[in-house]
Design a protein around this motif. Structure first.
Motif, PDB file in Angstrom:
ATOM      1  N   GLU A 228       0.812  -1.383   0.213  1.00 25.89           N
ATOM      2  CA  GLU A 228       0.095   0.078   0.165  1.00 25.89           C
ATOM      3  C   GLU A 228       1.282   1.459  -0.126  1.00 25.89           C
ATOM      4  O   GLU A 228       0.314   2.262  -0.202  1.00 25.89           O
ATOM      5  CB  GLU A 228      -0.777  -0.043   1.526  1.00 25.89           C
ATOM      6  CG  GLU A 228      -0.180   0.227   2.123  1.00 25.89           C
ATOM      7  CD  GLU A 228      -0.153  -1.067   2.922  1.00 25.89           C
ATOM      8  OE1 GLU A 228       0.244  -1.863   4.894  1.00 25.89           O
ATOM      9  OE2 GLU A 228       0.846  -2.141   2.465  1.00 25.89           O
ATOM     10  N   VAL A 229       2.441   1.089  -0.017  1.00 23.62           N
ATOM     11  CA  VAL A 229       2.981   2.639   0.001  1.00 23.62           C
ATOM     12  C   VAL A 229       4.141   1.961  -0.852  1.00 23.62           C
ATOM     13  O   VAL A 229       4.329   1.020  -1.727  1.00 23.62           O
ATOM     14  CB  VAL A 229       3.362   2.193   1.562  1.00 23.62           C
ATOM     15  CG1 VAL A 229       2.999   2.924   2.623  1.00 23.62           C
ATOM     16  CG2 VAL A 229       4.987   1.070   1.577  1.00 23.62           C
ATOM     17  N   SER A 230       4.540   3.412  -1.453  1.00 19.96           N
ATOM     18  CA  SER A 230       5.948   2.927  -2.666  1.00 19.96           C
ATOM     19  C   SER A 230       6.888   2.323  -2.075  1.00 19.96           C
ATOM     20  O   SER A 230       7.403   2.795  -1.203  1.00 19.96           O
ATOM     21  CB  SER A 230       5.651   4.605  -3.321  1.00 19.96           C
ATOM     22  OG  SER A 230       6.742   5.542  -1.827  1.00 19.96           O
ATOM     23  N   LYS A 231       7.563   2.430  -2.545  1.00 20.46           N
ATOM     24  CA  LYS A 231       9.222   1.599  -2.854  1.00 20.46           C
ATOM     25  C   LYS A 231      10.087   2.820  -1.851  1.00 20.46           C
ATOM     26  O   LYS A 231      10.811   2.836  -1.036  1.00 20.46           O
ATOM     27  CB  LYS A 231       9.712   0.861  -3.657  1.00 20.46           C
ATOM     28  CG  LYS A 231       9.514   0.510  -3.942  1.00 20.46           C
ATOM     29  CD  LYS A 231      10.094  -0.640  -5.063  1.00 20.46           C
ATOM     30  CE  LYS A 231       8.855  -2.314  -5.627  1.00 20.46           C
ATOM     31  NZ  LYS A 231      10.167  -2.573  -6.168  1.00 20.46           N
ATOM     32  N   TYR A 232       9.311   4.140  -2.803  1.00 21.89           N
ATOM     33  CA  TYR A 232      10.334   5.472  -1.638  1.00 21.89           C
ATOM     34  C   TYR A 232       9.847   5.557  -0.016  1.00 21.89           C
ATOM     35  O   TYR A 232      10.965   5.384   0.787  1.00 21.89           O
ATOM     36  CB  TYR A 232      10.415   6.748  -2.911  1.00 21.89           C
ATOM     37  CG  TYR A 232      11.129   7.207  -2.039  1.00 21.89           C
ATOM     38  CD1 TYR A 232      11.813   8.095  -2.936  1.00 21.89           C
ATOM     39  CD2 TYR A 232       9.508   8.466  -0.963  1.00 21.89           C
ATOM     40  CE1 TYR A 232      12.432   9.087  -1.575  1.00 21.89           C
ATOM     41  CE2 TYR A 232      10.778   9.642  -0.758  1.00 21.89           C
ATOM     42  CZ  TYR A 232      11.990  10.215  -0.666  1.00 21.89           C
ATOM     43  OH  TYR A 232      12.595  11.621  -0.005  1.00 21.89           O
ATOM     44  N   GLU A 233       8.026   5.567  -0.056  1.00 27.31           N
ATOM     45  CA  GLU A 233       7.912   5.879   1.440  1.00 27.31           C
ATOM     46  C   GLU A 233       8.723   4.652   2.397  1.00 27.31           C
ATOM     47  O   GLU A 233       9.006   4.608   3.158  1.00 27.31           O
ATOM     48  CB  GLU A 233       6.610   5.664   1.487  1.00 27.31           C
ATOM     49  CG  GLU A 233       5.856   5.675   2.080  1.00 27.31           C
ATOM     50  CD  GLU A 233       6.193   6.806   3.006  1.00 27.31           C
ATOM     51  OE1 GLU A 233       5.824   7.055   5.117  1.00 27.31           O
ATOM     52  OE2 GLU A 233       6.626   8.463   2.726  1.00 27.31           O
ATOM     53  N   LEU A 234       8.725   3.543   1.870  1.00 28.08           N
ATOM     54  CA  LEU A 234       8.944   2.269   2.292  1.00 28.08           C
ATOM     55  C   LEU A 234      10.504   2.225   3.058  1.00 28.08           C
ATOM     56  O   LEU A 234      10.819   2.337   4.010  1.00 28.08           O
ATOM     57  CB  LEU A 234       9.053   0.798   1.633  1.00 28.08           C
ATOM     58  CG  LEU A 234       9.384  -0.679   2.100  1.00 28.08           C
ATOM     59  CD1 LEU A 234       8.206  -0.091   3.614  1.00 28.08           C
ATOM     60  CD2 LEU A 234       8.751  -1.879   1.172  1.00 28.08           C
ATOM     61  N   LYS A 235      11.167   2.709   1.477  1.00 32.36           N
ATOM     62  CA  LYS A 235      12.666   2.236   2.160  1.00 32.36           C
ATOM     63  C   LYS A 235      13.183   4.012   3.176  1.00 32.36           C
ATOM     64  O   LYS A 235      13.880   3.651   4.323  1.00 32.36           O
ATOM     65  CB  LYS A 235      13.755   2.704   0.164  1.00 32.36           C
ATOM     66  CG  LYS A 235      14.937   2.551   1.071  1.00 32.36           C
ATOM     67  CD  LYS A 235      15.413   0.800   0.979  1.00 32.36           C
ATOM     68  CE  LYS A 235      16.378   0.749   0.943  1.00 32.36           C
ATOM     69  NZ  LYS A 235      17.295  -0.415   1.341  1.00 32.36           N
ATOM     70  N   GLU A 236      12.719   4.582   2.223  1.00 32.43           N
ATOM     71  CA  GLU A 236      13.918   6.072   3.442  1.00 32.43           C
ATOM     72  C   GLU A 236      12.698   6.653   3.979  1.00 32.43           C
ATOM     73  O   GLU A 236      13.362   7.200   5.190  1.00 32.43           O
ATOM     74  CB  GLU A 236      13.382   7.704   1.750  1.00 32.43           C
ATOM     75  CG  GLU A 236      14.181   7.278   0.473  1.00 32.43           C
ATOM     76  CD  GLU A 236      15.373   6.680   0.907  1.00 32.43           C
ATOM     77  OE1 GLU A 236      15.780   7.233   1.380  1.00 32.43           O
ATOM     78  OE2 GLU A 236      15.689   6.418   0.098  1.00 32.43           O
ATOM     79  N   ASN A 237      11.579   6.264   4.078  1.00 30.50           N
ATOM     80  CA  ASN A 237      10.889   6.362   5.422  1.00 30.50           C
ATOM     81  C   ASN A 237      10.317   5.620   7.053  1.00 30.50           C
ATOM     82  O   ASN A 237      11.183   5.758   7.716  1.00 30.50           O
ATOM     83  CB  ASN A 237       9.162   7.278   5.499  1.00 30.50           C
ATOM     84  CG  ASN A 237       9.517   8.219   4.865  1.00 30.50           C
ATOM     85  OD1 ASN A 237      10.606   9.458   4.989  1.00 30.50           O
ATOM     86  ND2 ASN A 237       8.801   8.708   4.020  1.00 30.50           N
ATOM     87  N   ILE A 238       9.600   4.586   6.755  1.00 30.21           N
ATOM     88  CA  ILE A 238       9.600   3.156   7.284  1.00 30.21           C
ATOM     89  C   ILE A 238      10.398   2.492   7.947  1.00 30.21           C
ATOM     90  O   ILE A 238      10.850   2.694   9.343  1.00 30.21           O
ATOM     91  CB  ILE A 238       8.321   2.185   6.803  1.00 30.21           C
ATOM     92  CG1 ILE A 238       6.871   3.860   6.233  1.00 30.21           C
ATOM     93  CG2 ILE A 238       8.232   1.448   7.682  1.00 30.21           C
ATOM     94  CD1 ILE A 238       5.682   2.660   5.646  1.00 30.21           C
TER      95      ILE A 238
END
Length: 346
Positions: A228-238
């Motif tokens: 449900e999240v972008s790979k960018y959001e997953l890698k850089e934030n979560i």
């Protein structure tokens, strides 16, 4: 208290201690934070001191992945103080202890040291100090179970020593429990979990379903659990947030991520609290393993070659997808027959 004192009070305390009581809060009352910091830096330039800021994570933001490691708005004065202490030349040393990485400290003048678990011999020595009844193998197993985590070993050793159920016997504890968390350890982990955003908690719970001892935890595996999240959001934030909170580690030798067994067990508990999330995580793990890169079927020769299918079966069963689980078992049995492993099929 879990909350840092006002920065002004901390500086007053430092000035009082480092001046041997000559500079008190009363004599300093008319000075603002900037002037007090100047006086503090003057002392640090005149004589070598060691200043330790303990539990610095209490200064950091909570509840938002992209803000992990950054100072809370009401702690901006601390951010300014630390910058002055670190970037101004003086004779002293500054140490910060924290459960989370301090992302805003200038990297050119600081070095982060990650405290790992005790090695086996050190873990055994720690357990022996509690005068428990155990042989060397039991003490080694205890140390290995907790990956040498010193605080966890202390808490468990205290329980074994003082609880009438175990009466100091390590073997009794090992045989009666197939889980790691005890109440005191879980309470400490709960303090960290309470600081997470919803997306961090979701990710932590979902990736806990992977048996990372069998398969390295790759970014692809984590991504499969967070569609449900972008790979960018997953890698850089979560993922970055979980790493900064010391809940997720990256092993550069294995080129994979790693959850401490205590954290993974806590993640499983979080996941089990919601049956829908539980099924979702296992369903997504099933899809991940069923699509993982395999050798061509013509090259399959032993059980290792179909190991992803076996993992997929486990997750399909946990997700309640019995048709998929049965289909995998039928496929695995067929390959075992072809390899003349009929006894394993039976």
């Amino acid at each position: 208290t879990g909350k840092a004192p006002p920065c002004d009070r901390t500086i007053d305390s430092l000035l009082f201690t480092l001046s041997n009581g000559e500079i008190t809060a009363a004599t300093n009352a008319q000075n603002d934070c900037g002037k007090k910091t100047e006086n503090l830096l003057k002392i640090l330039r005149e004589k070598p001191c060691l200043i330790v800021f303990d539990r610095a994570e209490t200064l950091l933001q909570t509840g938002e992945a992209k803000a992990a490691g950054y100072f809370a708005e009401d702690c901006a004065e601390y951010a300014w103080l630390f910058k002055q202490l670190l970037e101004t030349e003086h004779q002293s040393k500054i140490i910060f202890t924290s459960r989370e990485s301090l992302a805003e400290l200038p990297p050119t003048v600081t070095r982060e040291i990650q405290l790992n678990g005790l090695d086996r011999d050190a873990a055994i020595s720690l357990l022996q100090s509690f005068n428990l009844t155990a042989n060397a193998e039991e003490l080694a197993e205890m140390g290995d179970r907790y990956c040498g985590h010193p605080k966890a070993l202390q808490l468990v050793a205290t329980l074994i020593r003082d609880d009438t159920e175990f009466q100091g016997n390590v073997g009794n504890f090992l045989h009666r429990r197939d889980w790691l968390l005890i109440r005191d350890i879980e309470s400490a982990i709960d303090e960290i979990i309470a600081r997470l955003s919803d997306s961090e908690q979701t990710c932590l719970g979902r990736i806990s379903v992977y048996q990372t001892s069998e398969y390295p935890l790759s970014f692809a595996g984590i991504s499969a659990q967070m569609p449900e999240v972008s790979k960018y959001e997953l890698k850089e934030n979560i993922i970055q947030a979980l790493k900064r909170r010391q809940l997720l580690y990256y092993d550069r030798h294995l080129k994979s991520y790693h959850l401490h067994p205590l954290v993974r067990e806590k993640g499983e508990y979080l996941l089990n609290q919601n049956s829908e999330d539980f099924r979702t995580a296992h369903s997504q793990a099933y899809n991940y393993y069923i699509n993982i890169t395999l050798k061509p079927e013509s090259e399959w020769q032993n059980i290792e070659d179909i190991q992803p299918l076996i993992r997929a079966h486990y997750h399909a069963h946990q997700a309640g997808n019995l048709d998929a689980a049965n289909a995998i078992i039928s496929e695995v049995c067929e390959y075992l027959r072809q390899w003349n492993c009929a006894e394993l099929v039976c």
